[in-house]
Design a protein around this motif. Structure first.
Motif, short mmCIF file in Angstrom:
data_model
loop_
_atom_site.label_atom_id
_atom_site.label_comp_id
_atom_site.label_asym_id
_atom_site.label_seq_id
_atom_site.Cartn_x
_atom_site.Cartn_y
_atom_site.Cartn_z
N GLY A 206 15.37 -9.37 13.43
CA GLY A 206 14.42 -10.02 14.31
C GLY A 206 14.30 -9.39 15.70
N PHE A 207 15.09 -8.35 15.97
CA PHE A 207 15.04 -7.74 17.30
C PHE A 207 14.66 -6.27 17.21
N ALA A 208 14.12 -5.78 18.32
CA ALA A 208 13.62 -4.41 18.32
C ALA A 208 14.70 -3.43 18.78
N HIS A 209 15.90 -3.62 18.26
CA HIS A 209 16.94 -2.62 18.52
C HIS A 209 17.95 -2.63 17.37
N THR A 210 18.70 -1.56 17.29
CA THR A 210 19.70 -1.47 16.22
C THR A 210 20.93 -2.29 16.58
N ASP B 175 17.52 2.60 19.96
CA ASP B 175 18.81 3.00 19.41
C ASP B 175 19.64 3.68 20.49
N LEU B 176 20.85 4.03 20.12
CA LEU B 176 21.75 4.71 21.05
C LEU B 176 21.11 6.00 21.56
N PRO B 177 21.49 6.40 22.78
CA PRO B 177 20.92 7.63 23.31
C PRO B 177 21.26 8.84 22.44
N MET B 178 20.34 9.75 22.41
CA MET B 178 20.55 10.99 21.68
C MET B 178 20.22 12.14 22.62
#
Ligand SMILES: [Zn+2]
Length: 153
Positions: free
Chosen positions: A100-104, A64-67
């Motif tokens: 189907g992908f490992a990201h948001t 996901d986006l950086p935090m």
């Protein structure tokens, strides 16, 4: 250092998601454990609402986006519902993930925006991604934006 803390779901900003806890797992890395806050899901077979959870899959890791200036991974276990009407089981669908992908989705959008003005190899290195992954995001993003390409779900 591994630390467990609560994190307000508002900080995460994903729809129908609650943050359960997070772990700082390195100098540049954070993992946020999330759950769906929805009590029900719609059966894709018969369109009836189901509230009966059949089982829960193993934890998946979704970028996901950086935090807090750290690379962020969500830890999420998809739930499988059992439909009382047609007796089928199905995995809940979530609006925030690129299927189907490992990201948001928002992470893919973020990377896509970068590919429009930056070198893919550089992005891959910055983000700790493979170049194939960056290229895949770029190609899917470009396809969605083509004149004929209405947004596909
Ligand atoms: Zn059904």
């Amino acid at each position: 250092m591994i630390a467990n803390y609560q994190i307000p779901s508002e900080l995460l900003g994903l729809p129908n998601v609650k943050a359960v806890r997070y772990q700082i797992t390195g100098d540049e890395r954070i993992e946020v454990f999330i759950e769906s806050s929805l009590e029900a899901a719609v059966c894709p077979e018969c369109q009836q609402v189901s509230t009966q959870i059949h089982d829960t899959a193993e934890l998946q890791t979704i970028r996901d986006l950086p935090m807090w200036e750290r690379q962020c991974w969500l830890r999420y276990a998809p739930r499988r519902f059992a439909c009382a009407t047609c007796r089928k089981t199905f995995v809940e669908r979530v609006a925030w993930r690129e299927p189907g992908f490992a990201h948001t989705l928002r992470y893919a959008q973020h990377i896509y925006q970068r590919t429009r003005r930056e070198d893919m190899a550089q992005i891959a290195q910055d983000e700790g991604l493979s170049q194939d992954m960056v290229r895949g995001i770029f190609e899917r993003g470009a396809k969605k934006r083509s004149p004929s390409g209405a947004t596909r779900s």
